[in-house]
Structure formats: structure tokens, C-alpha cells
Design a protein around this motif. Structure first.
Motif, mmCIF file in Angstrom:
data_model
loop_
_atom_site.group_PDB
_atom_site.id
_atom_site.type_symbol
_atom_site.label_atom_id
_atom_site.label_comp_id
_atom_site.label_asym_id
_atom_site.label_seq_id
_atom_site.Cartn_x
_atom_site.Cartn_y
_atom_site.Cartn_z
ATOM 1 N N LEU A 1 43.399 32.206 47.693
ATOM 2 C CA LEU A 1 42.545 33.348 48.017
ATOM 3 C C LEU A 1 43.320 34.380 48.829
ATOM 4 O O LEU A 1 43.106 35.589 48.681
ATOM 5 C CB LEU A 1 41.318 32.867 48.803
ATOM 6 C CG LEU A 1 40.116 33.822 48.848
ATOM 7 C CD1 LEU A 1 39.682 34.208 47.449
ATOM 8 C CD2 LEU A 1 38.964 33.184 49.597
ATOM 9 N N ARG A 2 44.222 33.898 49.662
ATOM 10 C CA ARG A 2 45.064 34.815 50.439
ATOM 11 C C ARG A 2 45.986 35.616 49.515
ATOM 12 O O ARG A 2 46.145 36.823 49.674
ATOM 13 C CB ARG A 2 45.885 34.007 51.448
ATOM 14 C CG ARG A 2 46.711 34.849 52.395
ATOM 15 C CD ARG A 2 47.145 34.038 53.609
ATOM 16 N NE ARG A 2 47.823 32.810 53.272
ATOM 17 C CZ ARG A 2 47.351 31.585 53.543
ATOM 18 N NH1 ARG A 2 46.189 31.444 54.172
ATOM 19 N NH2 ARG A 2 48.038 30.505 53.215
ATOM 20 N N ARG A 3 46.562 34.955 48.531
ATOM 21 C CA ARG A 3 47.413 35.656 47.574
ATOM 22 C C ARG A 3 46.616 36.702 46.793
ATOM 23 O O ARG A 3 47.073 37.839 46.596
ATOM 24 C CB ARG A 3 48.041 34.653 46.604
ATOM 25 C CG ARG A 3 49.006 35.285 45.607
ATOM 26 C CD ARG A 3 49.414 34.296 44.523
ATOM 27 N NE ARG A 3 48.280 33.928 43.685
ATOM 28 C CZ ARG A 3 48.360 33.074 42.669
ATOM 29 N NH1 ARG A 3 49.508 32.498 42.391
ATOM 30 N NH2 ARG A 3 47.299 32.786 41.948
ATOM 31 N N VAL A 4 45.430 36.305 46.347
ATOM 32 C CA VAL A 4 44.572 37.234 45.608
ATOM 33 C C VAL A 4 44.246 38.459 46.460
ATOM 34 O O VAL A 4 44.307 39.599 45.992
ATOM 35 C CB VAL A 4 43.274 36.519 45.163
ATOM 36 C CG1 VAL A 4 42.215 37.530 44.725
ATOM 37 C CG2 VAL A 4 43.565 35.546 44.028
ATOM 38 N N THR A 5 43.911 38.229 47.727
ATOM 39 C CA THR A 5 43.525 39.334 48.607
ATOM 40 C C THR A 5 44.679 40.298 48.848
ATOM 41 O O THR A 5 44.510 41.521 48.779
ATOM 42 C CB THR A 5 43.008 38.786 49.953
ATOM 43 O OG1 THR A 5 41.864 37.952 49.712
ATOM 44 C CG2 THR A 5 42.600 39.920 50.883
ATOM 45 N N PHE A 6 45.866 39.768 49.102
ATOM 46 C CA PHE A 6 47.030 40.630 49.350
ATOM 47 C C PHE A 6 47.386 41.451 48.108
ATOM 48 O O PHE A 6 47.632 42.664 48.192
ATOM 49 C CB PHE A 6 48.241 39.797 49.786
ATOM 50 C CG PHE A 6 48.191 39.365 51.225
ATOM 51 C CD1 PHE A 6 47.814 40.261 52.217
ATOM 52 C CD2 PHE A 6 48.518 38.069 51.596
ATOM 53 C CE1 PHE A 6 47.765 39.869 53.554
ATOM 54 C CE2 PHE A 6 48.469 37.660 52.927
ATOM 55 C CZ PHE A 6 48.092 38.567 53.905
ATOM 56 N N CYS A 7 47.426 40.799 46.957
ATOM 57 C CA CYS A 7 47.790 41.508 45.731
ATOM 58 C C CYS A 7 46.734 42.543 45.347
ATOM 59 O O CYS A 7 47.056 43.676 44.976
ATOM 60 C CB CYS A 7 48.000 40.516 44.588
ATOM 61 S SG CYS A 7 49.468 39.486 44.764
ATOM 62 N N LEU A 8 45.467 42.148 45.439
ATOM 63 C CA LEU A 8 44.406 43.093 45.101
ATOM 64 C C LEU A 8 44.406 44.292 46.040
ATOM 65 O O LEU A 8 44.105 45.419 45.635
ATOM 66 C CB LEU A 8 43.038 42.400 45.149
ATOM 67 C CG LEU A 8 42.628 41.602 43.909
ATOM 68 C CD1 LEU A 8 41.264 40.957 44.135
ATOM 69 C CD2 LEU A 8 42.578 42.493 42.672
ATOM 70 N N SER A 9 44.732 44.055 47.302
ATOM 71 C CA SER A 9 44.757 45.166 48.264
ATOM 72 C C SER A 9 45.756 46.233 47.835
ATOM 73 O O SER A 9 45.451 47.433 47.853
ATOM 74 C CB SER A 9 45.107 44.641 49.663
ATOM 75 O OG SER A 9 44.111 43.767 50.147
ATOM 76 N N LEU A 10 46.951 45.800 47.421
ATOM 77 C CA LEU A 10 47.965 46.755 46.987
ATOM 78 C C LEU A 10 47.572 47.422 45.670
ATOM 79 O O LEU A 10 47.781 48.626 45.478
ATOM 80 C CB LEU A 10 49.315 46.057 46.836
ATOM 81 C CG LEU A 10 50.502 46.945 46.431
ATOM 82 C CD1 LEU A 10 50.630 48.152 47.365
ATOM 83 C CD2 LEU A 10 51.791 46.143 46.410
ATOM 84 N N VAL A 11 46.972 46.652 44.770
ATOM 85 C CA VAL A 11 46.544 47.216 43.478
ATOM 86 C C VAL A 11 45.452 48.264 43.679
ATOM 87 O O VAL A 11 45.498 49.354 43.093
ATOM 88 C CB VAL A 11 46.060 46.093 42.540
ATOM 89 C CG1 VAL A 11 45.428 46.675 41.285
ATOM 90 C CG2 VAL A 11 47.219 45.180 42.167
ATOM 91 N N TRP A 12 44.456 47.958 44.517
ATOM 92 C CA TRP A 12 43.384 48.916 44.796
ATOM 93 C C TRP A 12 43.933 50.157 45.499
ATOM 94 O O TRP A 12 43.544 51.290 45.176
ATOM 95 C CB TRP A 12 42.299 48.270 45.663
ATOM 96 C CG TRP A 12 41.278 47.497 44.899
ATOM 97 C CD1 TRP A 12 41.261 46.154 44.657
ATOM 98 C CD2 TRP A 12 40.094 48.016 44.277
ATOM 99 N NE1 TRP A 12 40.155 45.805 43.935
ATOM 100 C CE2 TRP A 12 39.410 46.924 43.690
ATOM 101 C CE3 TRP A 12 39.540 49.284 44.163
ATOM 102 C CZ2 TRP A 12 38.212 47.076 42.997
ATOM 103 C CZ3 TRP A 12 38.340 49.442 43.476
ATOM 104 C CH2 TRP A 12 37.687 48.343 42.898
ATOM 105 N N PHE A 13 44.809 49.968 46.469
ATOM 106 C CA PHE A 13 45.369 51.109 47.190
ATOM 107 C C PHE A 13 46.114 52.045 46.235
ATOM 108 O O PHE A 13 45.906 53.262 46.248
ATOM 109 C CB PHE A 13 46.324 50.626 48.283
ATOM 110 C CG PHE A 13 47.036 51.738 49.002
ATOM 111 C CD1 PHE A 13 46.444 52.375 50.084
ATOM 112 C CD2 PHE A 13 48.299 52.175 48.583
ATOM 113 C CE1 PHE A 13 47.090 53.417 50.743
ATOM 114 C CE2 PHE A 13 48.956 53.209 49.230
ATOM 115 C CZ PHE A 13 48.342 53.838 50.308
ATOM 116 N N SER A 14 46.979 51.482 45.412
ATOM 117 C CA SER A 14 47.793 52.310 44.526
ATOM 118 C C SER A 14 46.940 53.002 43.471
ATOM 119 O O SER A 14 47.229 54.146 43.082
ATOM 120 C CB SER A 14 48.877 51.459 43.857
ATOM 121 O OG SER A 14 48.305 50.414 43.095
#
Length: 543
Positions: A324-337
Motif C-alpha cells: 500500500l505504501r508503494r501504491v501511495t507513493f507511485c500514485l502520488s507522483l502520477v497524479w501530480f504529473s
């Protein structure tokens, strides 16, 4: 996943789902108006310095720029000092008496509050404050929605957007206008978060991508409506009011939107959940099947999820477990970009040298094939490939604009439209993908944090545009590079195609682990699916 089987019994792709989508989708038509409103209400018309009251108009009054047009921020000093040498008699000064605007083209907050020259950055600041409202709203309302339900947050957000949007139309100055725009952004986050969840949670696995894309088309249609409204209503105050009043009607219609059945069940309100399920079954032509359901059926079907949902969850749980931590970090960058790149193009319509209304129609029109291609790709190639590919193509298009000279506006526009289409596909995939990656118990919180990052990106985009005053190519390089990074981060997310929605954090851990190696160890995979939770159950049992 017992809940998906429960939904199939009462109908997960019938009349109820389509009526629910229409009720949720009509307000989304108006969201595009508010997101992109400043393209028209903050447009900058041709302008130049107002001459001193005692000066007569003449060729000496305004210096000319390299393009032969009058300077926008300078005028010659009047009266001229004839005692100075000839080469200094043309000394200039700022526009001390204000500006003259071509009001035949546009009436906006720029012309009303003189947001030009030294104050031109305030236009970008106003848009950033609006996006800051969506940012903070996403954080706060996501958590409140998990606690008090999706529907109350949605209903209150409709009312707040109607009130704050109307208030902005009567703002006496820029400060008050900015406050109302902040509140509008706040309320939009509540609408986006709740609409996404309510639209996806009640449909079958196979219908998720289709329903999510259909909802995206409501936003696309809203992009067509905005240029028409702006052309018909050139006065910015009346335009602001026109796009806000309908949300009073949506506030009243929201009472017909049912609460999320998943949330109701996991909140222990079984009688209410049973009532919604029977209503759903009746509308879907399965009334007898609905009558067979009982509270005991609900408790038995979701006993594991109900017991786990009694625990209190917070934002910290998004980082508690490895997957879940990996999902959150990756999604954060994807949403930001995605938000960063999308609004870098969407709010730069004035910069491409094409008619404002026509280009906005083209920007809206490209979303139609973009979303269609996205849904085909999501259903055949998967969410993983679609998300990464859309961002990488968009980043490449934005970087390519850097190398196209300004005297080729058509090519620059083509690249911008292509990039906008790719980012629209990214958004279509991302809303569905995020919903499928987060478990029900913290889904709204996860959506809230994810939306927070896209709001940070969209809030940063107008401020990054200001760096163009140093070198014109700097904004495109920053926008393109960040978008490429987001596409790279998407490759580290697991695939969710044809997977049931996870209910608990434990489901995400097991499901993500299983998704890593279906091709490498198919037999072990099948064996693990037969007894997915027995080892964990034994480990927790003290006996």
C-alpha cells in the motif's frame, strides 16, 4: 470478494446504474466551467497606457515595440523635456493613469482590476488559489467522507459551490474574488471525490472502465459548453453567475442519489443497506431477488470485511504496509504529473496565437477520441500500460513544443492538442485505477490524498508559467520532464484489470503479491488462490 457477488444478485449493470450515472454526471458538466473559467473571465485583451488627461493623442504618445504595436506598459513622459539631449527626449514612464482596453473583445477581471504589467502575475495567483482550495478540500473532505458517508459530502459540496460561485460574481475587489474562488475549489474536491466513488462502487467489474469513461464524457461535454457560454455572455460577472446557479438545482437533485452500499454495510447500517439493495434490484428488474435478501445475508456475506472495518483508519494507514505504501507513493507522483501537465496546457490557450474560442473547442473535442481510446486500452491492454503510455506520450509532446519556434503556431497547437488528449486519457484511467487500487475501508481517504497531489500540480502550473519571463522555454521543459517522471512511476503499479475491488488492507497486500507472478508460477498461484487467507488466519489465532 463477497460484495461483488452480492451486487450481481441485484443487478450491477442495469437501469439503476445508468440513472445513477446521469444524476452524478449532470453536475460534472458544470465542473469544466469552473475549472477552466479563468480562460475567459481572466482573459487579457489588447491594451496600452492611458495618456495623461492634458495630452492630446498623437504618434508621440506611445512608444512602439519590435512588432510595431504600442507598448503595453510604457508611455512617453509628458510634457517632453526639451532641454535634454535629443537622444533622451523620448524617455518613458509606467502607465501612471491606467490603461485603455479593447473592450470589444473581452470584459474580464483583468480589465476591471488592471491585472496587467506589474500586476499581471495576480491572474496566475488567483488561479493557483482556486487550485489550493481543491487541494485542501481533497485532504479534509476525503477523510470526512469516509467517516460520515459519500452522499452528505456530495450534497453539501453542491450547495457550497453554488453559493461561492455566485458570490464571486458580486466580488467588489480581487481579494474577495480570490476567497470565493478558494471556496469553489474546496467544494469541487468534494464533488469529484464522491462522484468517482459512487459511480464505480455499484457496477460490475467489467463495467467499471466503461462507466468511468462515460462519466468523463460529461466533463468533456462541459468543455464544449463553456466557449459557447463565454461567447454569448462576454461580461465576466454574468458568466460567473451563469455557471454557478445550476448547482442550486443539483443540490436539490442530490437527494435522489443513494448512499454507497459498500460504505453503509461497512458502517453497520444494515437496514439502510438492505433498503438500497432492494431499490436497486427493483429498478434492475430483479425485485424477487431483492426481496430474498436479509440482514443476515449481508452480515454473512461480508462478515470478514465488517469485522475489519470496525477498526479506525486514517491517512497514516496509506503508508502502513509495504504494498500500500508503494501504491501511495507511485500514485502520488502520477497524479501530480497529470494535473501539472494538464493545466499547463489547458490554461495556456491564449499563448498559441489561435482564436480563444476555437482553440478551446478543439481542446474539448480532442477528449472525445482520447477517452474512447483510453477505455479500449484499459479493457484490452490493462490499466498499467494505459496509464504509463499516456503520460510518456504527453511528456514527449510538451517537450517537443520547446523546439518549435513561435512563428509556427499551427505546429505548436497540434502538439499541444495531442498532449492535452494524452493527459485527458491519463485522467480517465487514473480515476478508475486509483479506485481499484485502494481498499474500501480507506478508498475515499486514498482518493483524497491522490487528488491532493493533482491539485498541488495544478496549483503549481500557473506559478511555473511565470518562469517564462526568464526564458520562454523553461516552463515547457519543466512541464514535460515532470510528466515523463509520472509515466515512469506508473510502471511500478500493479495491474487491476478484471480484479474485484479490494475491501480491506489485507486484500491489497495479498492481491498485489499475487499480481506479481501469475506467469512465472501459475500452479503456485492457483494453489494460493484456493486458500488465500488460511495462513494469516492461523497466525492471528492465539489458540
Amino acid at each position: 470478494m463477497a460484495f461483488s457477488e452480492l451486487m450481481d444478485r441485484v443487478g450491477s449493470k442495469g437501469t439503476f446504474q445508468y440513472l445513477n450515472m446521469v444524476l452524478l454526471g449532470l453536475p460534472v458538466l458544470g465542473l469544466a466551467n469552473h475549472y477552466l473559467l479563468q480562460i475567459f473571465t481572466a482573459a487579457t485583451p489588447p491594451h496600452h497606457c492611458r495618456l495623461p488627461p492634458n495630452a492630446s493623442a498623437g504618434p508621440w504618445g506611445l512608444p512602439k515595440g519590435l512588432d510595431g504595436k504600442p507598448e503595453t506598459c510604457l508611455r512617453f513622459i509628458y510634457p517632453p523635456n526639451t532641454s535634454l539631449p535629443n537622444n533622451t527626449q523620448g524617455a518613458t514612464e509606467p502607465c501612471l493613469d491606467g490603461w485603455v482596453y479593447d473592450l470589444h473583445t473581452v470584459d474580464s477581471i483583468v480589465t476591471e482590476w488592471d491585472l496587467v504589467c506589474d500586476s499581471r502575475r495576480m491572474k496566475e495567483v488567483a488561479q493557483s488559489v482556486f487550485m489550493a482550495g481543491t487541494l485542501i478540500g481533497g485532504i479534509v473532505l476525503g477523510d470526512l467522507s469516509d467517516r460520515f458517508g459519500r452522499k452528505p459530502i456530495l450534497t453539501c459540496s453542491y450547495l457550497l459551490l453554488a453559493a461561492s460561485g455566485s458570490g464571486a460574481a458580486f466580488s467588489p475587489n480581487l481579494s474577495i474574488y480570490t476567497i470565493f474562488r478558494f471556496l469553489s475549489g474546496w467544494s469541487i474536491s468534494g464533488i469529484v471525490l464522491s462522484t468517482t466513488i459512487l459511480n464505480v462502487e455499484c457496477v460490475s467489474i467489467q463495467m467499471r472502465a466503461i462507466m468511468s469513461t462515460l462519466m468523463g464524457y460529461f466533463y468533456t461535454c462541459g468543455q464544449f459548453i463553456l466557449p459557447g457560454l463565454a461567447y454569448a455572455i462576454p461580461q465576466w460577472r454574468w458568466l460567473q453567475l451563469t455557471v454557478s446557479i445550476p448547482f442550486f438545482v443539483f443540490f436539490l437533485l442530490s437527494w435522489w442519489i443513494p448512499e454507497s452500499v459498500r460504505w453503509v454495510v461497512l458502517s453497520g447500517k444494515f437496514s439502510k443497506a438492505l433498503k438500497i439493495l432492494r431499490w436497486m434490484a427493483a429498478l434492475n428488474g430483479k425485485k424477487e431477488e431483492g426481496e430474498k435478501l436479509s440482514v443476515e445475508d449481508l452480515k454473512f456475506s461480508m462478515q470478514k470485511e465488517i469485522s475489519l472495518a470496525k477498526a479506525k483508519y486514517s491517512m497514516a494507514d496509506l503508508f502502513r504496509t509495504p504494498n500500500l505504501r508503494r501504491v501511495t507513493f507511485c500514485l502520488s507522483l502520477v497524479w501530480f504529473s497529470t494535473g501539472f501537465g494538464y493545466y499547463s496546457l489547458a490554461m495556456s490557450v491564449e499563448d498559441f496565437g489561435v482564436n480563444l474560442y476555437v482553440l478551446q473547442l478543439i481542446f474539448g473535442g480532442v477528449d472525445i477520441p482520447a477517452k474512447f481510446i483510453a477505455v479500449l486500452s484499459m479493457n484490452h491492454l490493462g490499466r498499467h500500460i494505459t496509464q504509463a503510455g499516456a503520460l510518456l506520450l504527453a511528456g514527449g509532446a510538451i517537450l517537443a513544443i520547446t523546439f518549435v519556434p513561435s512563428d509556427l503556431p499551427t505546429l505548436r497547437t497540434v502538439l499541444a492538442v495531442f498532449g492535452k488528449g494524452c493527459l485527458s486519457s491519463s485522467f480517465s484511467c487514473l480515476f478508475l485505477y486509483t479506485t481499484e487500487l485502494y481498499p474500501t475501508v480507506i478508498r475515499q481517504t486514498g482518493m483524497g490524498v491522490s487528488n491532493m497531489w493533482t491539485r498541488v500540480g495544478s496549483m503549481s502550473a500557473p506559478l511555473v508559467k511565470i518562469t517564462g519571463e526568464l526564458q520562454p522555454f523553461i516552463p515547457s521543459v519543466i512541464f514535460g520532464t515532470v510528466t515523463l517522471l509520472g509515466g515512469s512511476a506508473a510502471y511500478f503499479l500493479p495491474e487491476t484489470l478484471n480484479r474485484p475491488l479490494p475491501e480491506t488492507i489485507e486484500d491489497v497486500e495479498n492481491w498485489s503479491w499475487q499480481a506479481k507472478k501469475p506467469k512465472q508460477e501459475p500452479e503456485a498461484e492457483k494453489a494460493s488462490q484456493k486458500i488465500p487467507l488460511q495462513p494469516c488466519g492461523r497466525g492471528r489465532d492465539p489458540s
